[in-house]
Design a protein around this motif. Structure first.
Motif, PDB file in Angstrom:
ATOM      1  N   CYS A   1       0.845  -1.187   0.000  1.00  0.00           N
ATOM      2  CA  CYS A   1       0.000   0.000   0.000  1.00  0.00           C
ATOM      3  C   CYS A   1       0.887   1.246   0.000  1.00  0.00           C
ATOM      4  O   CYS A   1       1.842   1.338   0.777  1.00  0.00           O
ATOM      5  CB  CYS A   1      -0.892  -0.014   1.239  1.00  0.00           C
ATOM      6  SG  CYS A   1      -1.881   1.480   1.477  1.00  0.00           S
TER       7      CYS A   1
ATOM      8  N   TYR B   1       0.162   4.117   1.064  1.00  0.00           N
ATOM      9  CA  TYR B   1      -0.050   4.909   2.280  1.00  0.00           C
ATOM     10  C   TYR B   1       0.548   4.241   3.519  1.00  0.00           C
ATOM     11  O   TYR B   1       1.288   4.857   4.271  1.00  0.00           O
ATOM     12  CB  TYR B   1      -1.535   5.186   2.490  1.00  0.00           C
ATOM     13  CG  TYR B   1      -1.822   6.048   3.686  1.00  0.00           C
ATOM     14  CD1 TYR B   1      -1.557   7.411   3.667  1.00  0.00           C
ATOM     15  CD2 TYR B   1      -2.340   5.506   4.856  1.00  0.00           C
ATOM     16  CE1 TYR B   1      -1.803   8.213   4.773  1.00  0.00           C
ATOM     17  CE2 TYR B   1      -2.592   6.294   5.968  1.00  0.00           C
ATOM     18  CZ  TYR B   1      -2.325   7.646   5.915  1.00  0.00           C
ATOM     19  OH  TYR B   1      -2.562   8.435   7.015  1.00  0.00           O
ATOM     20  N   CYS B   2       0.217   2.977   3.751  1.00  0.00           N
ATOM     21  CA  CYS B   2       0.625   2.330   5.009  1.00  0.00           C
ATOM     22  C   CYS B   2       1.681   1.237   4.827  1.00  0.00           C
ATOM     23  O   CYS B   2       2.143   0.672   5.803  1.00  0.00           O
ATOM     24  CB  CYS B   2      -0.602   1.749   5.724  1.00  0.00           C
ATOM     25  SG  CYS B   2      -1.284   0.278   4.935  1.00  0.00           S
TER      26      CYS B   2
ATOM     27  N   PHE C   1      -3.537   0.966  -3.019  1.00  0.00           N
ATOM     28  CA  PHE C   1      -3.869   1.039  -1.596  1.00  0.00           C
ATOM     29  C   PHE C   1      -4.551  -0.245  -1.159  1.00  0.00           C
ATOM     30  O   PHE C   1      -5.327  -0.827  -1.916  1.00  0.00           O
ATOM     31  CB  PHE C   1      -4.784   2.239  -1.326  1.00  0.00           C
ATOM     32  CG  PHE C   1      -4.167   3.536  -1.762  1.00  0.00           C
ATOM     33  CD1 PHE C   1      -3.309   4.225  -0.919  1.00  0.00           C
ATOM     34  CD2 PHE C   1      -4.418   4.048  -3.021  1.00  0.00           C
ATOM     35  CE1 PHE C   1      -2.717   5.410  -1.323  1.00  0.00           C
ATOM     36  CE2 PHE C   1      -3.821   5.228  -3.442  1.00  0.00           C
ATOM     37  CZ  PHE C   1      -2.974   5.918  -2.586  1.00  0.00           C
TER      38      PHE C   1
ATOM     39  N   CYS D   1      -7.167   4.123   3.215  1.00  0.00           N
ATOM     40  CA  CYS D   1      -5.782   4.520   2.952  1.00  0.00           C
ATOM     41  C   CYS D   1      -5.722   5.489   1.766  1.00  0.00           C
ATOM     42  O   CYS D   1      -4.988   6.478   1.808  1.00  0.00           O
ATOM     43  CB  CYS D   1      -4.909   3.297   2.685  1.00  0.00           C
ATOM     44  SG  CYS D   1      -4.433   2.403   4.183  1.00  0.00           S
TER      45      CYS D   1
ATOM     46  N   MET E   1      -7.890  -1.716   7.274  1.00  0.00           N
ATOM     47  CA  MET E   1      -7.352  -0.734   8.202  1.00  0.00           C
ATOM     48  C   MET E   1      -8.338  -0.344   9.309  1.00  0.00           C
ATOM     49  O   MET E   1      -8.115   0.604  10.041  1.00  0.00           O
ATOM     50  CB  MET E   1      -6.880   0.506   7.451  1.00  0.00           C
ATOM     51  CG  MET E   1      -5.743   0.219   6.478  1.00  0.00           C
ATOM     52  SD  MET E   1      -4.326  -0.642   7.212  1.00  0.00           S
ATOM     53  CE  MET E   1      -3.717   0.611   8.305  1.00  0.00           C
TER      54      MET E   1
END
Length: 146
Positions: free
Chosen positions: A32, A34-35, A58, A63, A108
């Motif tokens: 991902c 983002y994370c 993502f 995210c 998430m």
């Protein structure tokens, strides 16, 4: 003649590299944006494609929405989300219907799922409870103003 052919070939190859289109997500192998979590869930993944053709993957819609807080949303050409009812199939996020249901976990923890068809979202909501949102309502929830 060889120079002309090479020039045309080079222009063709370069233009292919900048196409604005979705790219298949390599589930289980790509992280991902983002994370950094490995993307495995084919019901909740998402993708952004910039106007220049750069793709960001993502593991969850949340995210993608959180990443958009740090991006210029107007620089994006495509906002895509996986259709909950069609795992692995990306659909236009701006036209999707979203369901937040604590009975359907997302990677998430936002319990956020996307549906390409409102009817399908209503059916899943009837079974699992929750709240339906449009793209604009989802942007408001994440405090996005593009």
């Amino acid at each position: 003649m060889k120079k002309l052919f090479f020039s045309l070939f080079l222009v063709g190859v370069l233009s292919l590299g900048c196409q604005v289109r979705p790219k298949p997500i390599d589930y289980g192998h790509v992280g991902c944006h983002y994370c950094s979590m490995t993307i495995v869930d084919q019901q909740h993944a998402a993708q952004l494609v910039t106007k220049k053709g750069k793709v960001f993957n993502f593991d969850a819609v949340e995210c993608m929405m959180n990443q958009l807080k740090d991006e210029d949303g107007t620089a994006m050409a495509l906002f895509l989300v996986n259709d909950f009812d069609r795992p692995g199939e990306l659909t236009d996020a701006t036209k999707a219907t979203y369901l937040i249901s604590e009975n359907i976990p997302s990677p998430m923890g936002a319990f956020l799922s996307a549906f390409s068809e409102e009817e399908a979202a209503l059916h899943v909501k009837d079974v699992n409870g929750g709240e339906l949102l449009t793209w604009n309502a989802l942007k408001q929830q994440f405090k996005l103003d593009f």
